[in-house]
Design a protein around this motif. Sequence first.
Motif, PDB file in Angstrom:
ATOM      1  N   ALA A  14       0.832  -1.210   0.000  1.00 56.04           N
ATOM      2  CA  ALA A  14       0.000   0.000   0.000  1.00 56.04           C
ATOM      3  C   ALA A  14       0.862   1.254   0.000  1.00 56.04           C
ATOM      4  N   ARG A  15       1.943   1.245   0.793  1.00 57.32           N
ATOM      5  CA  ARG A  15       2.801   2.429   0.850  1.00 57.32           C
ATOM      6  C   ARG A  15       3.501   2.670  -0.490  1.00 57.32           C
ATOM      7  N   ALA A  16       3.871   1.570  -1.183  1.00 56.32           N
ATOM      8  CA  ALA A  16       4.471   1.711  -2.510  1.00 56.32           C
ATOM      9  C   ALA A  16       3.462   2.276  -3.498  1.00 56.32           C
ATOM     10  N   LEU A  17       2.231   1.775  -3.436  1.00 56.88           N
ATOM     11  CA  LEU A  17       1.206   2.243  -4.359  1.00 56.88           C
ATOM     12  C   LEU A  17       0.816   3.693  -4.093  1.00 56.88           C
ATOM     13  N   ASP A  18       0.983   4.156  -2.850  1.00 52.96           N
ATOM     14  CA  ASP A  18       0.756   5.573  -2.571  1.00 52.96           C
ATOM     15  C   ASP A  18       1.661   6.451  -3.443  1.00 52.96           C
ATOM     16  N   LEU A  19       2.857   5.923  -3.803  1.00 51.18           N
ATOM     17  CA  LEU A  19       3.818   6.699  -4.585  1.00 51.18           C
ATOM     18  C   LEU A  19       3.754   6.409  -6.077  1.00 51.18           C
ATOM     19  N   ILE A  20       3.558   5.138  -6.452  1.00 49.78           N
ATOM     20  CA  ILE A  20       3.678   4.770  -7.870  1.00 49.78           C
ATOM     21  C   ILE A  20       2.415   4.134  -8.423  1.00 49.78           C
ATOM     22  N   GLY A  21       1.312   4.219  -7.674  1.00 51.57           N
ATOM     23  CA  GLY A  21       0.088   3.556  -8.107  1.00 51.57           C
ATOM     24  C   GLY A  21      -0.768   4.360  -9.070  1.00 51.57           C
ATOM     25  N   GLU A  22      -0.426   5.639  -9.269  1.00 51.90           N
ATOM     26  CA  GLU A  22      -1.223   6.453 -10.183  1.00 51.90           C
ATOM     27  C   GLU A  22      -0.965   6.031 -11.631  1.00 51.90           C
ATOM     28  N   TRP A  24       0.087   5.872 -15.348  1.00 51.05           N
ATOM     29  CA  TRP A  24       1.255   6.316 -16.094  1.00 51.05           C
ATOM     30  C   TRP A  24       2.531   6.346 -15.272  1.00 51.05           C
ATOM     31  N   ALA A  25       2.449   6.297 -13.950  1.00 53.20           N
ATOM     32  CA  ALA A  25       3.663   6.449 -13.135  1.00 53.20           C
ATOM     33  C   ALA A  25       4.701   5.373 -13.458  1.00 53.20           C
ATOM     34  N   LEU A  26       4.288   4.117 -13.450  1.00 54.15           N
ATOM     35  CA  LEU A  26       5.252   3.042 -13.704  1.00 54.15           C
ATOM     36  C   LEU A  26       5.716   3.038 -15.155  1.00 54.15           C
ATOM     37  N   ARG A  30       9.424   3.010 -16.638  1.00 53.89           N
ATOM     38  CA  ARG A  30       9.868   2.115 -17.717  1.00 53.89           C
ATOM     39  C   ARG A  30      10.623   2.875 -18.791  1.00 53.89           C
ATOM     40  N   GLU A  31      10.120   4.053 -19.152  1.00 54.49           N
ATOM     41  CA  GLU A  31      10.742   4.836 -20.208  1.00 54.49           C
ATOM     42  C   GLU A  31      12.107   5.382 -19.807  1.00 54.49           C
ATOM     43  N   LEU A  32      12.419   5.383 -18.501  1.00 55.29           N
ATOM     44  CA  LEU A  32      13.682   5.942 -18.022  1.00 55.29           C
ATOM     45  C   LEU A  32      14.677   4.873 -17.577  1.00 55.29           C
ATOM     46  N   VAL A  33      14.294   3.612 -17.666  1.00 52.23           N
ATOM     47  CA  VAL A  33      15.154   2.527 -17.182  1.00 52.23           C
ATOM     48  C   VAL A  33      16.516   2.527 -17.880  1.00 52.23           C
ATOM     49  N   PHE A  34      16.536   2.835 -19.172  1.00 48.71           N
ATOM     50  CA  PHE A  34      17.780   2.710 -19.937  1.00 48.71           C
ATOM     51  C   PHE A  34      18.577   4.004 -20.027  1.00 48.71           C
ATOM     52  N   GLY A  35      18.123   5.023 -19.309  1.00 44.69           N
ATOM     53  CA  GLY A  35      18.881   6.267 -19.299  1.00 44.69           C
ATOM     54  C   GLY A  35      17.984   7.490 -19.394  1.00 44.69           C
ATOM     55  N   LEU A  46       5.187   7.758 -24.749  1.00 47.30           N
ATOM     56  CA  LEU A  46       3.874   7.560 -24.128  1.00 47.30           C
ATOM     57  C   LEU A  46       2.860   8.479 -24.823  1.00 47.30           C
ATOM     58  N   PRO A  47       2.606   8.251 -26.110  1.00 49.11           N
ATOM     59  CA  PRO A  47       1.813   9.215 -26.890  1.00 49.11           C
ATOM     60  C   PRO A  47       0.353   9.329 -26.468  1.00 49.11           C
ATOM     61  N   THR A  48      -0.182   8.320 -25.787  1.00 43.76           N
ATOM     62  CA  THR A  48      -1.593   8.394 -25.387  1.00 43.76           C
ATOM     63  C   THR A  48      -1.776   9.086 -24.035  1.00 43.76           C
ATOM     64  N   ALA A  49      -0.682   9.482 -23.409  1.00 43.76           N
ATOM     65  CA  ALA A  49      -0.764  10.285 -22.183  1.00 43.76           C
ATOM     66  C   ALA A  49      -0.728  11.757 -22.571  1.00 43.76           C
ATOM     67  N   SER A  50      -1.660  12.538 -22.066  1.00 39.05           N
ATOM     68  CA  SER A  50      -1.648  13.960 -22.393  1.00 39.05           C
ATOM     69  C   SER A  50      -0.424  14.615 -21.751  1.00 39.05           C
ATOM     70  N   GLN A  51       0.008  15.724 -22.324  1.00 42.09           N
ATOM     71  CA  GLN A  51       1.164  16.423 -21.768  1.00 42.09           C
ATOM     72  C   GLN A  51       0.895  16.895 -20.342  1.00 42.09           C
ATOM     73  N   ASN A  52      -0.341  17.317 -20.067  1.00 44.64           N
ATOM     74  CA  ASN A  52      -0.678  17.770 -18.715  1.00 44.64           C
ATOM     75  C   ASN A  52      -0.563  16.629 -17.707  1.00 44.64           C
ATOM     76  N   VAL A  53      -1.109  15.479 -18.073  1.00 42.56           N
ATOM     77  CA  VAL A  53      -1.048  14.324 -17.172  1.00 42.56           C
ATOM     78  C   VAL A  53       0.402  13.894 -16.975  1.00 42.56           C
ATOM     79  N   LEU A  54       1.169  13.865 -18.055  1.00 40.18           N
ATOM     80  CA  LEU A  54       2.569  13.459 -17.956  1.00 40.18           C
ATOM     81  C   LEU A  54       3.350  14.432 -17.074  1.00 40.18           C
TER      82      LEU A  54
END
Length: 223
Positions: A14-22, A24-26, A30-35, A46-54
């Motif tokens: 639950a404490r982890a999901l408080d931070l990364i459960g929203e 697009w968060a994970l 994923r998009e930053l794993v390689f640098g 992540l083209p289907t995420a709006s810029q505001n949400v991102l």
Amino acid sequence: MSGKRSYDDPCGVARALDLIGERWALLVVRELVFGPKRFTDLHHGLPTASQNVLSHRLRELLTAGIVRRTSPGSFEYELTERGRGLEPVLIHLARWGSGLPMPAKLVELSIDALMFALKTTFDPAADPELRVRVDLRFGSDRFHAEVADGCLYLARGDGLRPAAVITTEPPTLRSVIFGSRDPADARASGELVVEGDVVAADRFVGVFRPGHWIGKPAAAMPK
């Protein structure tokens, strides 16, 4: 993280999901794993995420200490040490999710998602003696991969003295690795170009498990 809803549950999940459960968060992780990536490159992945949400999700991840800017005021982001600790979580989650039905509306995997698919389907038993360095080039996006001691290492950028350089587009590489397309056929068509050791390149693309239905519609999955 002020303003966010909390599970108010002391369990570590639950404490982890408080931070990364929203939403697009994970996937941002994923998009930053390689640098590092700039905001525009993150949105491209992540083209289907709006810029505001991102933007909102990035602010939350920054506040949580999972993501940081590469320099003050920069719009380039990278994972912190805490953020990098999520990689094995994502790998296990991807393997668990690989057997689920595909969405009805399929889009092509982002380049980083494809690289992550390589991480999750790497099978050292397919070629136990393989030790090779390969560069993967998709236009301006470049990654270096190394297989050694039964492990796969992947990172953004050019590698040091690769045995082979593979230049292609993500759908072509996906079709060769996960769609059972013959690499020789892709080379003959000009869709996949190998500079250097062709045998090493073919051995590299042969160390991944294609049986994860990546890119296949739900109707093609076994019941």
